[in-house]
Design a protein around this motif. Structure first.
Motif, PDB file in Angstrom:
ATOM      1  N   SER A 135       0.835  -1.203   0.000  1.00 18.54           N
ATOM      2  CA  SER A 135       0.000   0.000   0.000  1.00 18.54           C
ATOM      3  C   SER A 135       0.864   1.246   0.000  1.00 18.54           C
ATOM      4  CB  SER A 135      -0.906   0.004   1.238  1.00 18.54           C
ATOM      5  OG  SER A 135      -1.490   1.272   1.449  1.00 18.54           O
ATOM      6  N   ASP A 136       0.345   2.334  -0.613  1.00 14.54           N
ATOM      7  CA  ASP A 136       1.067   3.596  -0.567  1.00 14.54           C
ATOM      8  C   ASP A 136       1.104   4.177   0.832  1.00 14.54           C
ATOM      9  OD1 ASP A 136      -1.661   4.305  -0.551  1.00 14.54           O
ATOM     10  OD2 ASP A 136      -1.221   6.277  -1.372  1.00 14.54           O
ATOM     11  N   MET A 137       0.214   3.725   1.719  1.00 15.20           N
ATOM     12  CA  MET A 137       0.269   4.168   3.115  1.00 15.20           C
ATOM     13  C   MET A 137       1.558   3.688   3.772  1.00 15.20           C
ATOM     14  SD  MET A 137      -2.323   6.059   3.857  1.00 15.20           S
ATOM     15  CE  MET A 137      -2.466   6.002   5.638  1.00 15.20           C
ATOM     16  N   LEU A 138       1.993   2.506   3.435  1.00  9.61           N
ATOM     17  CA  LEU A 138       3.256   1.987   3.961  1.00  9.61           C
ATOM     18  C   LEU A 138       4.421   2.813   3.422  1.00  9.61           C
ATOM     19  CD1 LEU A 138       2.400  -1.770   3.478  1.00  9.61           C
ATOM     20  CD2 LEU A 138       2.651  -0.612   5.680  1.00  9.61           C
ATOM     21  N   PHE A 139       4.340   3.173   2.170  1.00  7.04           N
ATOM     22  CA  PHE A 139       5.360   4.036   1.565  1.00  7.04           C
ATOM     23  C   PHE A 139       5.462   5.353   2.336  1.00  7.04           C
ATOM     24  CE2 PHE A 139       6.472   7.439  -1.380  1.00  7.04           C
ATOM     25  CZ  PHE A 139       7.621   6.956  -1.991  1.00  7.04           C
ATOM     26  N   LYS A 140       4.321   5.968   2.615  1.00  2.80           N
ATOM     27  CA  LYS A 140       4.318   7.252   3.315  1.00  2.80           C
ATOM     28  C   LYS A 140       4.832   7.128   4.745  1.00  2.80           C
ATOM     29  CE  LYS A 140       0.527   9.039   0.517  1.00  2.80           C
ATOM     30  NZ  LYS A 140      -0.928   9.319   0.441  1.00  2.80           N
ATOM     31  N   ALA A 141       4.558   5.999   5.381  1.00  2.00           N
ATOM     32  CA  ALA A 141       4.975   5.801   6.773  1.00  2.00           C
ATOM     33  C   ALA A 141       6.455   5.481   6.892  1.00  2.00           C
ATOM     34  CB  ALA A 141       4.150   4.681   7.405  1.00  2.00           C
ATOM     35  N   LEU A 142       7.007   4.773   5.914  1.00  2.00           N
ATOM     36  CA  LEU A 142       8.354   4.212   6.061  1.00  2.00           C
ATOM     37  C   LEU A 142       9.451   4.994   5.346  1.00  2.00           C
ATOM     38  CD1 LEU A 142       7.425   0.457   5.656  1.00  2.00           C
ATOM     39  CD2 LEU A 142       8.167   1.584   7.765  1.00  2.00           C
ATOM     40  N   VAL A 143       9.130   5.664   4.256  1.00  2.00           N
ATOM     41  CA  VAL A 143      10.151   6.385   3.497  1.00  2.00           C
ATOM     42  C   VAL A 143      10.422   7.723   4.176  1.00  2.00           C
ATOM     43  CG1 VAL A 143      10.731   7.396   1.256  1.00  2.00           C
ATOM     44  CG2 VAL A 143       9.516   5.214   1.371  1.00  2.00           C
ATOM     45  N   THR A 144      11.683   8.018   4.411  1.00  2.00           N
ATOM     46  CA  THR A 144      12.021   9.210   5.196  1.00  2.00           C
ATOM     47  C   THR A 144      11.691  10.512   4.473  1.00  2.00           C
ATOM     48  OG1 THR A 144      14.308   8.954   4.412  1.00  2.00           O
ATOM     49  CG2 THR A 144      13.787   8.098   6.592  1.00  2.00           C
ATOM     50  N   ASN A 145      11.745  10.504   3.143  1.00  2.00           N
ATOM     51  CA  ASN A 145      11.387  11.704   2.378  1.00  2.00           C
ATOM     52  C   ASN A 145      10.539  11.291   1.176  1.00  2.00           C
ATOM     53  OD1 ASN A 145      11.203  14.271   1.320  1.00  2.00           O
ATOM     54  ND2 ASN A 145      13.305  14.326   0.540  1.00  2.00           N
ATOM     55  N   PRO A 146       9.286  10.910   1.421  1.00  2.00           N
ATOM     56  CA  PRO A 146       8.452  10.395   0.320  1.00  2.00           C
ATOM     57  C   PRO A 146       8.234  11.386  -0.805  1.00  2.00           C
ATOM     58  CG  PRO A 146       7.138  10.814   2.300  1.00  2.00           C
ATOM     59  CD  PRO A 146       8.569  10.929   2.700  1.00  2.00           C
ATOM     60  N   ASP A 147       8.285  12.685  -0.502  1.00  2.00           N
ATOM     61  CA  ASP A 147       8.059  13.696  -1.540  1.00  2.00           C
ATOM     62  C   ASP A 147       9.190  13.746  -2.563  1.00  2.00           C
ATOM     63  OD1 ASP A 147       5.673  14.390  -0.365  1.00  2.00           O
ATOM     64  OD2 ASP A 147       6.539  16.009   0.834  1.00  2.00           O
ATOM     65  N   ALA A 148      10.318  13.113  -2.247  1.00  2.00           N
ATOM     66  CA  ALA A 148      11.449  13.105  -3.177  1.00  2.00           C
ATOM     67  C   ALA A 148      11.220  12.138  -4.329  1.00  2.00           C
ATOM     68  CB  ALA A 148      12.732  12.730  -2.439  1.00  2.00           C
ATOM     69  N   TYR A 149      10.185  11.301  -4.199  1.00  2.15           N
ATOM     70  CA  TYR A 149       9.879  10.320  -5.237  1.00  2.15           C
ATOM     71  C   TYR A 149       8.670  10.799  -6.043  1.00  2.15           C
ATOM     72  CZ  TYR A 149      13.049   7.293  -2.698  1.00  2.15           C
ATOM     73  OH  TYR A 149      14.162   6.778  -2.094  1.00  2.15           O
ATOM     74  N   GLY A 150       8.545  10.274  -7.234  1.00  3.08           N
ATOM     75  CA  GLY A 150       7.411  10.636  -8.067  1.00  3.08           C
ATOM     76  C   GLY A 150       6.146   9.944  -7.597  1.00  3.08           C
ATOM     77  N   LYS A 151       5.153   9.960  -8.432  1.00  4.34           N
ATOM     78  CA  LYS A 151       3.900   9.294  -8.128  1.00  4.34           C
ATOM     79  C   LYS A 151       4.084   7.778  -8.228  1.00  4.34           C
ATOM     80  CE  LYS A 151       1.206  13.153  -9.984  1.00  4.34           C
ATOM     81  NZ  LYS A 151       0.223  13.569 -11.013  1.00  4.34           N
ATOM     82  N   THR A 152       3.127   7.045  -7.670  1.00  5.95           N
ATOM     83  CA  THR A 152       3.190   5.585  -7.724  1.00  5.95           C
ATOM     84  C   THR A 152       3.360   5.084  -9.146  1.00  5.95           C
ATOM     85  OG1 THR A 152       1.841   5.339  -5.734  1.00  5.95           O
ATOM     86  CG2 THR A 152       1.932   3.458  -7.230  1.00  5.95           C
ATOM     87  N   ILE A 153       2.647   5.684 -10.077  1.00  6.58           N
ATOM     88  CA  ILE A 153       2.707   5.249 -11.463  1.00  6.58           C
ATOM     89  C   ILE A 153       4.123   5.339 -12.018  1.00  6.58           C
ATOM     90  CG2 ILE A 153       2.170   7.520 -12.426  1.00  6.58           C
ATOM     91  CD1 ILE A 153       0.793   4.176 -13.733  1.00  6.58           C
ATOM     92  N   ASP A 154       4.943   6.244 -11.470  1.00  7.88           N
ATOM     93  CA  ASP A 154       6.314   6.392 -11.954  1.00  7.88           C
ATOM     94  C   ASP A 154       7.171   5.181 -11.603  1.00  7.88           C
ATOM     95  OD1 ASP A 154       5.842   8.897 -13.081  1.00  7.88           O
ATOM     96  OD2 ASP A 154       6.198   9.910 -11.170  1.00  7.88           O
ATOM     97  N   PHE A 155       6.862   4.523 -10.480  1.00  4.69           N
ATOM     98  CA  PHE A 155       7.549   3.265 -10.166  1.00  4.69           C
ATOM     99  C   PHE A 155       7.147   2.202 -11.182  1.00  4.69           C
ATOM    100  CE2 PHE A 155       7.775   5.095  -5.826  1.00  4.69           C
ATOM    101  CZ  PHE A 155       9.125   4.871  -5.564  1.00  4.69           C
ATOM    102  N   TYR A 156       5.860   2.070 -11.382  1.00 10.76           N
ATOM    103  CA  TYR A 156       5.348   0.998 -12.227  1.00 10.76           C
ATOM    104  C   TYR A 156       5.711   1.168 -13.701  1.00 10.76           C
ATOM    105  CZ  TYR A 156       2.881  -1.357  -8.503  1.00 10.76           C
ATOM    106  OH  TYR A 156       2.610  -2.077  -7.361  1.00 10.76           O
ATOM    107  N   GLU A 157       5.918   2.402 -14.124  1.00  9.61           N
ATOM    108  CA  GLU A 157       6.354   2.648 -15.498  1.00  9.61           C
ATOM    109  C   GLU A 157       7.862   2.821 -15.589  1.00  9.61           C
ATOM    110  OE1 GLU A 157       3.912   5.837 -16.987  1.00  9.61           O
ATOM    111  OE2 GLU A 157       2.223   4.477 -17.347  1.00  9.61           O
ATOM    112  N   CYS A 158       8.536   2.482 -14.459  1.00  6.34           N
ATOM    113  CA  CYS A 158      10.010   2.440 -14.401  1.00  6.34           C
ATOM    114  C   CYS A 158      10.650   3.797 -14.680  1.00  6.34           C
ATOM    115  CB  CYS A 158      10.561   1.374 -15.339  1.00  6.34           C
ATOM    116  SG  CYS A 158       9.966  -0.294 -14.957  1.00  6.34           S
ATOM    117  N   ARG A 159       9.967   4.856 -14.284  1.00  9.96           N
ATOM    118  CA  ARG A 159      10.546   6.197 -14.399  1.00  9.96           C
ATOM    119  C   ARG A 159      11.237   6.617 -13.116  1.00  9.96           C
ATOM    120  NH1 ARG A 159       5.468   7.292 -17.140  1.00  9.96           N
ATOM    121  NH2 ARG A 159       4.641   8.176 -15.200  1.00  9.96           N
ATOM    122  N   THR A 160      10.929   5.924 -12.012  1.00  4.16           N
ATOM    123  CA  THR A 160      11.549   6.190 -10.722  1.00  4.16           C
ATOM    124  C   THR A 160      12.377   4.982 -10.317  1.00  4.16           C
ATOM    125  OG1 THR A 160       9.793   7.673  -9.981  1.00  4.16           O
ATOM    126  CG2 THR A 160      11.146   6.666  -8.277  1.00  4.16           C
TER     127      THR A 160
END
Length: 214
Positions: A135-160
């Protein structure tokens, strides 16, 4: 902080939003020596039962949860994993009155108490073993600077770039988005078992194989 103490602290802070239920679901691990990844859920909260021996209702036959488990089983399968090769746990162990998507603010506050518990629990596994975030909630809770990453879709389209480096999260191990949900804008499923996101799926396979070689 002990599990019972955490639940009591949350109950005192959020009253009726917390269900004071013990025992809580145990993690699922068929063979610790076979673990290639950690599958992490948010919490056990649901509308159907507060009696779960194991997380994700694994080891139980409750019809309403069967499609949920089958979906994860298929997603694991397409990246070369199975219930036998993952350690399954929730970040927040307690039951909430509402499910995670309806309970974001309180859930994120509660997660701060549970993160050190999970970090200690996972210390029995090599730090190269990645955590699959459901879940993206886990991403927000665990990543120290979540705003430094793009949107979820950017992971799935291999842009991040992924996995999220161990130095950039609170569990100090690689993190990989592995969502079961939908893109909020397009309503497109993030499930890997649907046959979509082929490049992302292949990169996850390579990452898991790479970590097992270390």
């Amino acid at each position: 902080m002990e599990v019972r103490q955490i639940i009591r602290t949350l109950k005192n802070a959020y009253l009726e939003d917390i269900i004071d239920q013990i025992p809580i679901p145990a993690p699922w691990c068929e063979d610790r020596n076979q673990v290639k990844a950690i599958l992490l859920g948010c919490d056990p909260s649901n509308r159907h039962t507060q009696i779960m021996p194991y997380v994700f209702t694994l080891g139980m036959n409750i019809p309403v949860f069967n499609s949920f488990k089958k979906a994860f089983e298929r997603d694991l399968e397409v990246v070369g994993l199975s219930w036998n090769s993952v350690y399954v746990q929730n970040l927040c162990r307690n039951y909430f009155r509402k499910e995670t998507s309806e309970n974001r603010r309180i859930w994120l506050e509660a997660s701060k108490l549970w993160i050190p518990v999970l970090d200690e629990e996972l210390s029995k596994f090599d730090t190269n073993i990645p955590v699959l975030l459901t879940s993206d909630m886990l991403f927000k809770a665990l990543v120290t600077n979540p705003d430094a990453y793009g949107k979820t879709i950017d992971f799935y389209e291999c842009r991040t770039k992924f996995p999220i480096d161990a130095r950039d999260n609170l569990l100090n191990r690689p993190l990989i988005p592995f969502y079961l949900g939908l893109n909020g804008r397009t309503k497109q499923s993030y499930r890997l078992g649907t046959g979509k996101w082929v490049k992302y799926r292949k990169q996850i396979i390579r990452q898991i194989e790479k970590e097992m070689e270390v």
